[in-house]
Design an enzyme around this catalytic site. Sequence first.
Site, PDB file in Angstrom:
ATOM      1  CB  CYS A 111      -0.941   0.217   1.075  1.00 34.48           C
ATOM      2  SG  CYS A 111      -1.762  -1.544   1.243  1.00 34.48           S
ATOM      3  CG  HIS A 258      -3.007   3.356   2.445  1.00 38.51           C
ATOM      4  ND1 HIS A 258      -3.618   3.012   1.339  1.00 38.51           N
ATOM      5  CD2 HIS A 258      -3.241   2.488   3.366  1.00 38.51           C
ATOM      6  CE1 HIS A 258      -4.000   1.766   1.385  1.00 38.51           C
ATOM      7  NE2 HIS A 258      -3.635   1.409   2.426  1.00 38.51           N
ATOM      8  CG  ASN A 288      -6.984  -0.950   1.732  1.00 38.22           C
ATOM      9  OD1 ASN A 288      -6.301  -0.612   0.693  1.00 38.22           O
ATOM     10  ND2 ASN A 288      -6.608  -1.451   2.726  1.00 38.22           N
TER      11      ASN A 288
HETATM   12  O1  UT7 Z   1      -3.901  -1.123   3.715  1.00 34.73           O
HETATM   13  C1  UT7 Z   1      -3.192  -2.175   3.883  1.00 34.73           C
HETATM   14  C2  UT7 Z   1      -2.945  -1.746   5.575  1.00 34.73           C
HETATM   15  N1  UT7 Z   1      -4.215  -2.234   6.227  1.00 34.73           N
HETATM   16  C3  UT7 Z   1      -4.867  -1.393   7.011  1.00 34.73           C
HETATM   17  O2  UT7 Z   1      -4.547  -0.337   7.329  1.00 34.73           O
HETATM   18  C4  UT7 Z   1      -6.003  -2.072   7.958  1.00 34.73           C
HETATM   19  C5  UT7 Z   1      -5.893  -1.677   9.195  1.00 34.73           C
HETATM   20  N2  UT7 Z   1      -6.869  -2.229   9.840  1.00 34.73           N
HETATM   21  C6  UT7 Z   1      -8.216  -1.929  10.053  1.00 34.73           C
HETATM   22  O3  UT7 Z   1      -8.591  -1.316   9.177  1.00 34.73           O
HETATM   23  C7  UT7 Z   1      -9.360  -2.435  11.030  1.00 34.73           C
HETATM   24  O4  UT7 Z   1      -8.342  -3.422  12.213  1.00 34.73           O
HETATM   25  C8  UT7 Z   1     -10.220  -3.792  10.404  1.00 34.73           C
HETATM   26  C9  UT7 Z   1     -11.226  -2.825   9.572  1.00 34.73           C
HETATM   27  C10 UT7 Z   1      -9.422  -4.447   9.551  1.00 34.73           C
HETATM   28  C11 UT7 Z   1     -10.712  -4.278  11.404  1.00 34.73           C
HETATM   29  O5  UT7 Z   1     -11.447  -3.651  12.482  1.00 34.73           O
HETATM   30  P1  UT7 Z   1     -11.298  -3.643  14.194  1.00 34.73           P
HETATM   31  O6  UT7 Z   1     -11.985  -2.815  14.776  1.00 34.73           O
HETATM   32  O7  UT7 Z   1      -9.520  -3.677  14.256  1.00 34.73           O
HETATM   33  O8  UT7 Z   1     -11.800  -5.232  14.155  1.00 34.73           O
HETATM   34  P2  UT7 Z   1     -11.128  -6.324  14.876  1.00 34.73           P
HETATM   35  O9  UT7 Z   1     -10.152  -6.968  13.750  1.00 34.73           O
HETATM   36  O10 UT7 Z   1     -10.365  -6.282  16.270  1.00 34.73           O
HETATM   37  O11 UT7 Z   1     -12.526  -7.206  15.064  1.00 34.73           O
HETATM   38  C12 UT7 Z   1     -13.503  -7.024  15.881  1.00 34.73           C
HETATM   39  C13 UT7 Z   1     -14.651  -7.997  15.788  1.00 34.73           C
HETATM   40  C14 UT7 Z   1     -14.294  -9.550  15.711  1.00 34.73           C
HETATM   41  O12 UT7 Z   1     -15.286 -10.219  16.580  1.00 34.73           O
HETATM   42  P3  UT7 Z   1     -14.890 -10.795  17.811  1.00 34.73           P
HETATM   43  O13 UT7 Z   1     -13.704 -11.702  17.990  1.00 34.73           O
HETATM   44  O14 UT7 Z   1     -15.023  -9.414  18.737  1.00 34.73           O
HETATM   45  O15 UT7 Z   1     -16.200 -11.375  18.206  1.00 34.73           O
HETATM   46  C15 UT7 Z   1     -14.301  -9.705  14.234  1.00 34.73           C
HETATM   47  O16 UT7 Z   1     -14.455 -11.163  14.308  1.00 34.73           O
HETATM   48  O17 UT7 Z   1     -15.282  -7.731  14.498  1.00 34.73           O
HETATM   49  C16 UT7 Z   1     -15.304  -8.849  13.998  1.00 34.73           C
HETATM   50  N3  UT7 Z   1     -15.142  -8.784  12.378  1.00 34.73           N
HETATM   51  C17 UT7 Z   1     -16.477  -8.273  11.658  1.00 34.73           C
HETATM   52  N4  UT7 Z   1     -17.754  -8.433  12.148  1.00 34.73           N
HETATM   53  C18 UT7 Z   1     -18.718  -8.234  11.074  1.00 34.73           C
HETATM   54  C19 UT7 Z   1     -14.318  -8.495  11.732  1.00 34.73           C
HETATM   55  N5  UT7 Z   1     -14.750  -8.495  10.234  1.00 34.73           N
HETATM   56  C20 UT7 Z   1     -15.989  -8.322  10.550  1.00 34.73           C
HETATM   57  C21 UT7 Z   1     -17.119  -7.889   9.488  1.00 34.73           C
HETATM   58  N6  UT7 Z   1     -18.374  -8.133   9.644  1.00 34.73           N
HETATM   59  N7  UT7 Z   1     -16.837  -7.805   8.277  1.00 34.73           N
END
Ligand code: UT7
Length: 331
Positions: A111, A258, A288
């Site tokens: 990225c 980004h 993204n």
């Molecule tokens: O471009 C390259 C670099 N990439 C980035 O910069 C991405 C950076 N990261 C992010 O943008 C965020 O971390 C994400 C959007 C990927 C995820 O958001 P988050 O707030 O960090 O969520 P998390 O991974 O901590 O997950 C929280 C919860 C989990 O459930 P539990 O374990 O708490 O029950 C996930 O399973 O959200 C759940 N979850 C979803 N729920 C509904 C993860 N994806 C989804 C989804 N729909 N699509």
Amino acid sequence: MNYTILGTGSYLPERVVTNADMEKLVDTSDEWIRTRTGIKTRHYSTGETGWYMALQACQRALEAAQMSPKDIDAIFVSSATPDYMVPSTSCILQGELGAENAFAIDINVACAGYIYVMDMAARYLASPNINHVLVVSTEQLTARTNFNDRNTCVLFGDAASATVVGKEGSGEILTSILGADGTGGHLLVSKNFDPENPFLEADWQERWPDRFEGHIQKLYMNGAEVYRFAVRKMSGMIKDMVAEVGLTIEDIDYMIPHQANTRILEAAAKRLKFPMEKMYTGIEKMGNTSSAGLGVGIDECVRTGTIKSGDLVAMSGFGGGLTYGALLLRI
Ligand code: UT7
């Protein structure tokens, strides 16, 4: 040093995929995607290849610059999702455009790639026989997306972008930062591997443990870890750049970061005490798109007049590798 954006272009595939469409694929909701990422739609290739998308973006950029492909001395392409290992996307573009005077280089910095190719262009332009560089990014992330993984599949989209830069004009590159942290490689992985190689030995996995165990071609990401890295790096790099050239955050007219997550942009803006209204946010409509998103941002900002000659613009990127980079430009 003199460094002017002479023309910009971008390409987003026509097919728009909504959060409601994603709800049909995986256990997710429009509400979760919107509030956790800021994404409402993304554009998906329905067969367009990465090089084809890039070609459209390049043609638009050259038209905007009112330049012939023959005026281009170098083509630099950033892509983490190239169509081919060989030939490179930059060579395909060189041939398709008829840019007969250009040499061609591809890089894969995930990225942060657009920052890297913009920086490379500045360094090559310092050479007396290079006057115009076509900087390109194209990403067909859907080719690497695991549509069974809700953690990642809702995030990504496809796009291409192109910028013609040259050393005539009043633009300037004030400074740049490029960096990498390979110890975080496991946080974002997509593997190239041929399981049909006839010389693979049955016990190869035990004998030569994989650097990133258990991964296949599809993209894996530890989002939460990358999130923390992104907020820290984005705000840190911007602070370092303005300090280095004796300016302040208030001097920045516009930021193009980004496009990974609206919350990352908001958190970085808060740390920098920088108004969100002066920050490009295209993630809502395109998701993204890895390194292509920054070029799409430049194109939109130039075409809408959001950034104009004389403005101080800060750009930043971060991603798989891990990699990071930032540029400070006088447009
Ligand atoms: O471009 C390259 C670099 N990439 C980035 O910069 C991405 C950076 N990261 C992010 O943008 C965020 O971390 C994400 C959007 C990927 C995820 O958001 P988050 O707030 O960090 O969520 P998390 O991974 O901590 O997950 C929280 C919860 C989990 O459930 P539990 O374990 O708490 O029950 C996930 O399973 O959200 C759940 N979850 C979803 N729920 C509904 C993860 N994806 C989804 C989804 N729909 N699509």
